[in-house]
Design an enzyme around this catalytic site. Structure first.
Site, mmCIF file in Angstrom:
data_model
loop_
_atom_site.group_PDB
_atom_site.id
_atom_site.type_symbol
_atom_site.label_atom_id
_atom_site.label_comp_id
_atom_site.label_asym_id
_atom_site.label_seq_id
_atom_site.Cartn_x
_atom_site.Cartn_y
_atom_site.Cartn_z
ATOM 1 N N GLY A 171 -40.640 4.441 -13.516
ATOM 2 C CA GLY A 171 -39.405 3.989 -12.883
ATOM 3 C C GLY A 171 -39.699 3.091 -11.696
ATOM 4 C CB ALA A 172 -42.670 1.023 -10.996
ATOM 5 C CG ASP A 214 -37.781 5.379 -24.654
ATOM 6 O OD1 ASP A 214 -37.431 6.183 -23.763
ATOM 7 O OD2 ASP A 214 -37.281 5.381 -25.797
ATOM 8 C CG ASN A 255 -39.251 7.673 -9.331
ATOM 9 O OD1 ASN A 255 -38.561 8.331 -8.568
ATOM 10 N ND2 ASN A 255 -38.949 6.416 -9.656
ATOM 11 C CB SER A 279 -32.000 15.616 -8.127
ATOM 12 O OG SER A 279 -30.707 15.481 -7.547
ATOM 13 C CE1 TYR A 285 -30.426 12.905 -12.454
ATOM 14 C CE2 TYR A 285 -29.139 14.100 -10.811
ATOM 15 C CZ TYR A 285 -30.182 13.243 -11.130
ATOM 16 O OH TYR A 285 -30.980 12.731 -10.141
ATOM 17 C CB ALA A 314 -29.282 21.420 -16.847
#
Length: 260
Positions: A12-13, A62, A89, A142, A156, A158
């Site tokens: 996720g850069a 992916d 991330n 999170s 999300y 969970a």
């Protein structure tokens, strides 16, 4: 932080927290592997890293595909021989009310956020073990995984609760190999993802985005949302020498929203 001679892989850069962390790792002397499903998004990250003069590799992945994760690890170790740091991330969410979540929503979110996060961590841990040099794994969870009531959706929440649980278990299993595993639980972060969620909530409720944002900020004891750098700063610390005896922890970065 001194990451000279280290290689850090960041999923996720392309934007937000991942972009911020990648730039910080490079500034600290690390070679960086930039992983994202959207290569166009990584272009800006690459430009920033070019200024540091550090070597980098960009891979389109992916994170819900185990085959592509395998290819990512193989390509990374072929280029840099070793992976010392994983910032796990990548993730996704969308605004969906509890009563409107359907199977396809659940599967889409958990495919990346929990399944992808687990197998990315597992496969890179295997590589770290074979290298014999230990390593650091930092997972992005999170405060939604701790029950934050304004979460984008229950699926999300969970998935991020799963990341926290997997962090605890992985830290115990991987400790004998000198691999530290920790998680970061961001609160409200000023990102494109937040802007999209506020837009949808505004359309649903008829309340302006600015009023919705103000209501969110009023709940934060410190009175401010995170910038991406607020979160990446902790990722850098957890990957660095100052945290060598910290493992199996999940740290909130939320301005005091969740007290745990």
């Amino acid at each position: 932080m001194d990451f000279e001679g280290k290689t850090a892989l960041i999923t996720g850069a392309g934007n937000g927290i991942g972009k911020s962390a990648a730039i910080r790792f490079a500034e600290g002397g690390a070679n960086v592997i930039l992983v994202d499903i959207n290569l166009d998004a990584v272009t800006e990250t690459q430009k920033e890293i070019a200024h540091s003069g550090r070597d980098h590799l960009t891979i389109k992945v992916d994170m819900g595909s185990l085959e592509e994760i395998d290819q990512m690890v193989e390509q990374s170790t072929r280029r840099f021989e070793r992976i010392d740091i994983l910032f796990n991330n990548a993730g996704l969410t969308r605004h969906i009310s509890f009563l409107d979540i359907e199977e396809e929503h659940w599967d889409q979110i958990h495919r990346v956020n929990s399944k992808g996060a687990f197998f990315c961590m597992q496969k890179i841990a295997r590589s770290m073990i074979s290298q014999g040099h230990g390593g650091r794994i930092v997972n992005t969870a999170s405060i939604a995984g701790r029950g934050y009531r304004r979460t984008s959706n229950a699926a999300y929440a969970a998935s991020k609760g799963a990341v926290i649980a997997m962090t605890y278990i992985a830290s115990s299993v991987l400790a004998p190999y000198d691999i530290n595993v920790n998680a970061i639980c961001p609160g409200i972060v000023q990102t494109d993802m937040l802007a999209n969620i506020l837009s949808l909530r505004s359309d649903e409720s008829g309340t302006s985005q600015s009023d919705l944002r103000e209501a969110m900020l009023e709940e934060i004891p410190l009175g401010r949302a995170n910038e991406a750098d607020d979160v990446s700063a902790l990722a850098i610390f957890l990957a660095g020498p100052g945290s060598r005896n910290i493992t199996g922890q999940a740290f909130n970065v939320d301005g005091g929203l969740i007290m745990s």
